[in-house]
Scaffold this motif. Structure first.
Motif, PDB file in Angstrom:
ATOM      1  N   ALA A  16      42.928  34.490  57.066  1.00 31.64           N
ATOM      2  CA  ALA A  16      42.528  33.219  56.460  1.00 31.64           C
ATOM      3  C   ALA A  16      41.996  33.440  55.055  1.00 31.64           C
ATOM      4  CB  ALA A  16      41.471  32.544  57.324  1.00 31.64           C
ATOM      5  N   ARG A  17      41.218  34.506  54.878  1.00 35.36           N
ATOM      6  CA  ARG A  17      40.690  34.800  53.548  1.00 35.36           C
ATOM      7  C   ARG A  17      41.812  35.115  52.573  1.00 35.36           C
ATOM      8  NH1 ARG A  17      35.395  38.646  54.239  1.00 35.36           N
ATOM      9  NH2 ARG A  17      33.980  37.013  54.873  1.00 35.36           N
ATOM     10  N   LEU A  18      42.777  35.887  53.034  1.00 34.29           N
ATOM     11  CA  LEU A  18      43.900  36.246  52.173  1.00 34.29           C
ATOM     12  C   LEU A  18      44.702  35.017  51.787  1.00 34.29           C
ATOM     13  CD1 LEU A  18      45.549  38.446  50.796  1.00 34.29           C
ATOM     14  CD2 LEU A  18      46.821  38.708  52.922  1.00 34.29           C
ATOM     15  N   ARG A  19      44.962  34.146  52.740  1.00 34.07           N
ATOM     16  CA  ARG A  19      45.696  32.915  52.431  1.00 34.07           C
ATOM     17  C   ARG A  19      44.947  32.073  51.403  1.00 34.07           C
ATOM     18  NH1 ARG A  19      47.103  32.914  58.011  1.00 34.07           N
ATOM     19  NH2 ARG A  19      45.193  31.768  58.447  1.00 34.07           N
ATOM     20  N   SER A  20      43.630  31.967  51.573  1.00 37.99           N
ATOM     21  CA  SER A  20      42.832  31.186  50.621  1.00 37.99           C
ATOM     22  C   SER A  20      42.864  31.800  49.232  1.00 37.99           C
ATOM     23  CB  SER A  20      41.382  31.090  51.103  1.00 37.99           C
ATOM     24  OG  SER A  20      41.323  30.426  52.329  1.00 37.99           O
ATOM     25  N   PHE A  21      42.720  33.125  49.187  1.00 43.82           N
ATOM     26  CA  PHE A  21      42.746  33.809  47.898  1.00 43.82           C
ATOM     27  C   PHE A  21      44.086  33.609  47.202  1.00 43.82           C
ATOM     28  CE2 PHE A  21      43.972  37.556  45.457  1.00 43.82           C
ATOM     29  CZ  PHE A  21      42.966  37.558  44.504  1.00 43.82           C
ATOM     30  N   LEU A  22      45.177  33.758  47.940  1.00 47.00           N
ATOM     31  CA  LEU A  22      46.492  33.604  47.335  1.00 47.00           C
ATOM     32  C   LEU A  22      46.734  32.177  46.871  1.00 47.00           C
ATOM     33  CD1 LEU A  22      48.651  35.831  49.700  1.00 47.00           C
ATOM     34  CD2 LEU A  22      47.880  36.342  47.379  1.00 47.00           C
ATOM     35  N   ALA A  23      46.240  31.209  47.617  1.00 47.00           N
ATOM     36  CA  ALA A  23      46.393  29.810  47.203  1.00 47.00           C
ATOM     37  C   ALA A  23      45.650  29.557  45.894  1.00 47.00           C
ATOM     38  CB  ALA A  23      45.880  28.887  48.298  1.00 47.00           C
ATOM     39  N   ILE A  24      44.439  30.085  45.788  1.00 46.87           N
ATOM     40  CA  ILE A  24      43.665  29.916  44.558  1.00 46.87           C
ATOM     41  C   ILE A  24      44.344  30.630  43.398  1.00 46.87           C
ATOM     42  CG2 ILE A  24      41.489  30.507  43.425  1.00 46.87           C
ATOM     43  CD1 ILE A  24      40.163  30.089  46.190  1.00 46.87           C
ATOM     44  N   ALA A  25      44.858  31.833  43.656  1.00 44.08           N
ATOM     45  CA  ALA A  25      45.520  32.601  42.605  1.00 44.08           C
ATOM     46  C   ALA A  25      46.777  31.885  42.118  1.00 44.08           C
ATOM     47  CB  ALA A  25      45.859  33.988  43.111  1.00 44.08           C
ATOM     48  N   ARG A  26      47.514  31.265  43.038  1.00 43.18           N
ATOM     49  CA  ARG A  26      48.734  30.541  42.644  1.00 43.18           C
ATOM     50  C   ARG A  26      48.381  29.318  41.804  1.00 43.18           C
ATOM     51  NH1 ARG A  26      50.160  30.725  48.091  1.00 43.18           N
ATOM     52  NH2 ARG A  26      51.133  32.700  48.535  1.00 43.18           N
ATOM     53  N   GLU A  27      47.314  28.629  42.171  1.00 45.97           N
ATOM     54  CA  GLU A  27      46.916  27.442  41.414  1.00 45.97           C
ATOM     55  C   GLU A  27      46.434  27.809  40.018  1.00 45.97           C
ATOM     56  OE1 GLU A  27      43.980  25.480  43.748  1.00 45.97           O
ATOM     57  OE2 GLU A  27      45.391  24.971  45.338  1.00 45.97           O
ATOM     58  N   ALA A  28      45.812  28.968  39.890  1.00 39.11           N
ATOM     59  CA  ALA A  28      45.270  29.386  38.595  1.00 39.11           C
ATOM     60  C   ALA A  28      46.371  29.770  37.616  1.00 39.11           C
ATOM     61  CB  ALA A  28      44.319  30.566  38.786  1.00 39.11           C
ATOM     62  N   GLY A  29      47.541  30.073  38.101  1.00 38.18           N
ATOM     63  CA  GLY A  29      48.635  30.457  37.226  1.00 38.18           C
ATOM     64  C   GLY A  29      48.715  31.965  37.056  1.00 38.18           C
ATOM     65  N   GLN A  30      49.525  32.396  36.140  1.00 36.57           N
ATOM     66  CA  GLN A  30      49.735  33.820  35.921  1.00 36.57           C
ATOM     67  C   GLN A  30      48.713  34.380  34.947  1.00 36.57           C
ATOM     68  OE1 GLN A  30      53.753  34.074  34.612  1.00 36.57           O
ATOM     69  NE2 GLN A  30      54.544  34.292  36.669  1.00 36.57           N
ATOM     70  N   HIS A  31      48.402  35.632  35.147  1.00 34.67           N
ATOM     71  CA  HIS A  31      47.494  36.343  34.253  1.00 34.67           C
ATOM     72  C   HIS A  31      48.197  36.524  32.905  1.00 34.67           C
ATOM     73  CE1 HIS A  31      45.054  39.672  32.679  1.00 34.67           C
ATOM     74  NE2 HIS A  31      44.104  39.180  33.473  1.00 34.67           N
ATOM     75  N   PRO A  32      47.461  36.473  31.796  1.00 37.71           N
ATOM     76  CA  PRO A  32      48.095  36.626  30.483  1.00 37.71           C
ATOM     77  C   PRO A  32      48.865  37.932  30.325  1.00 37.71           C
ATOM     78  CG  PRO A  32      45.865  35.814  30.218  1.00 37.71           C
ATOM     79  CD  PRO A  32      46.043  36.126  31.673  1.00 37.71           C
ATOM     80  N   ALA A  33      48.395  39.009  30.960  1.00 38.27           N
ATOM     81  CA  ALA A  33      49.109  40.280  30.862  1.00 38.27           C
ATOM     82  C   ALA A  33      50.476  40.185  31.538  1.00 38.27           C
ATOM     83  CB  ALA A  33      48.288  41.397  31.500  1.00 38.27           C
ATOM     84  N   ILE A  34      50.543  39.462  32.638  1.00 36.88           N
ATOM     85  CA  ILE A  34      51.818  39.279  33.334  1.00 36.88           C
ATOM     86  C   ILE A  34      52.765  38.466  32.465  1.00 36.88           C
ATOM     87  CG2 ILE A  34      52.920  38.313  35.381  1.00 36.88           C
ATOM     88  CD1 ILE A  34      51.228  40.736  36.007  1.00 36.88           C
ATOM     89  N   GLN A  35      52.249  37.446  31.817  1.00 35.82           N
ATOM     90  CA  GLN A  35      53.094  36.629  30.943  1.00 35.82           C
ATOM     91  C   GLN A  35      53.648  37.454  29.790  1.00 35.82           C
ATOM     92  OE1 GLN A  35      50.624  33.338  29.827  1.00 35.82           O
ATOM     93  NE2 GLN A  35      50.831  32.330  31.816  1.00 35.82           N
ATOM     94  N   LYS A  36      52.834  38.350  29.229  1.00 34.28           N
ATOM     95  CA  LYS A  36      53.317  39.203  28.145  1.00 34.28           C
ATOM     96  C   LYS A  36      54.415  40.137  28.632  1.00 34.28           C
ATOM     97  CE  LYS A  36      49.137  39.249  25.352  1.00 34.28           C
ATOM     98  NZ  LYS A  36      48.030  40.073  24.830  1.00 34.28           N
ATOM     99  N   LEU A  37      54.249  40.674  29.843  1.00 37.43           N
ATOM    100  CA  LEU A  37      55.273  41.561  30.383  1.00 37.43           C
ATOM    101  C   LEU A  37      56.583  40.823  30.624  1.00 37.43           C
ATOM    102  CD1 LEU A  37      53.250  43.702  32.936  1.00 37.43           C
ATOM    103  CD2 LEU A  37      54.355  44.494  30.850  1.00 37.43           C
ATOM    104  N   ILE A  38      56.486  39.594  31.078  1.00 38.99           N
ATOM    105  CA  ILE A  38      57.696  38.815  31.333  1.00 38.99           C
ATOM    106  C   ILE A  38      58.411  38.493  30.026  1.00 38.99           C
ATOM    107  CG2 ILE A  38      58.523  36.571  32.142  1.00 38.99           C
ATOM    108  CD1 ILE A  38      56.340  36.734  34.302  1.00 38.99           C
ATOM    109  N   ARG A  39      57.652  38.168  28.996  1.00 41.36           N
ATOM    110  CA  ARG A  39      58.248  37.795  27.712  1.00 41.36           C
ATOM    111  C   ARG A  39      58.713  38.981  26.886  1.00 41.36           C
ATOM    112  NH1 ARG A  39      53.492  33.705  26.609  1.00 41.36           N
ATOM    113  NH2 ARG A  39      54.172  32.015  27.952  1.00 41.36           N
ATOM    114  N   ARG A  40      58.263  40.193  27.238  1.00 42.32           N
ATOM    115  CA  ARG A  40      58.624  41.380  26.470  1.00 42.32           C
ATOM    116  C   ARG A  40      60.134  41.603  26.554  1.00 42.32           C
ATOM    117  NH1 ARG A  40      55.995  46.923  28.271  1.00 42.32           N
ATOM    118  NH2 ARG A  40      57.359  46.524  30.015  1.00 42.32           N
TER     119      ARG A  40
END
Length: 63
Positions: A16-40
């Motif tokens: 349950a904790r993991l599901r909650s954490f993942l839901a919050i993480a998905r709502e928050a969007g991607q980390h800026p470092a991940i976005q830079k890696l995708i755009r590289r």
């Protein structure tokens, strides 16, 4: 045959904790470092790299 008094399955809320954490993480969007890696821009090996590898194999060199 009944279970022994100490035979209990461990209860954990990690699912349950993991599901909650993942839901919050998905709502928050991607980390800026991940976005830079995708755009590289991806590294393009191109024809020059392939030619060098074919020549290396033809000459009998291994790795």
């Amino acid at each position: 045959m009944s279970r022994h008094i100490i035979d209990k399955t461990p209860r954990s809320n990690t699912g349950a904790r993991l599901r909650s954490f993942l839901a919050i993480a998905r709502e928050a969007g991607q980390h800026p470092a991940i976005q830079k890696l995708i755009r590289r821009p991806s590294e393009r090996s191109g024809a020059g790299r392939r030619l060098r590898e074919f020549l290396r194999i033809e000459r009998g060199h291994s790795v």
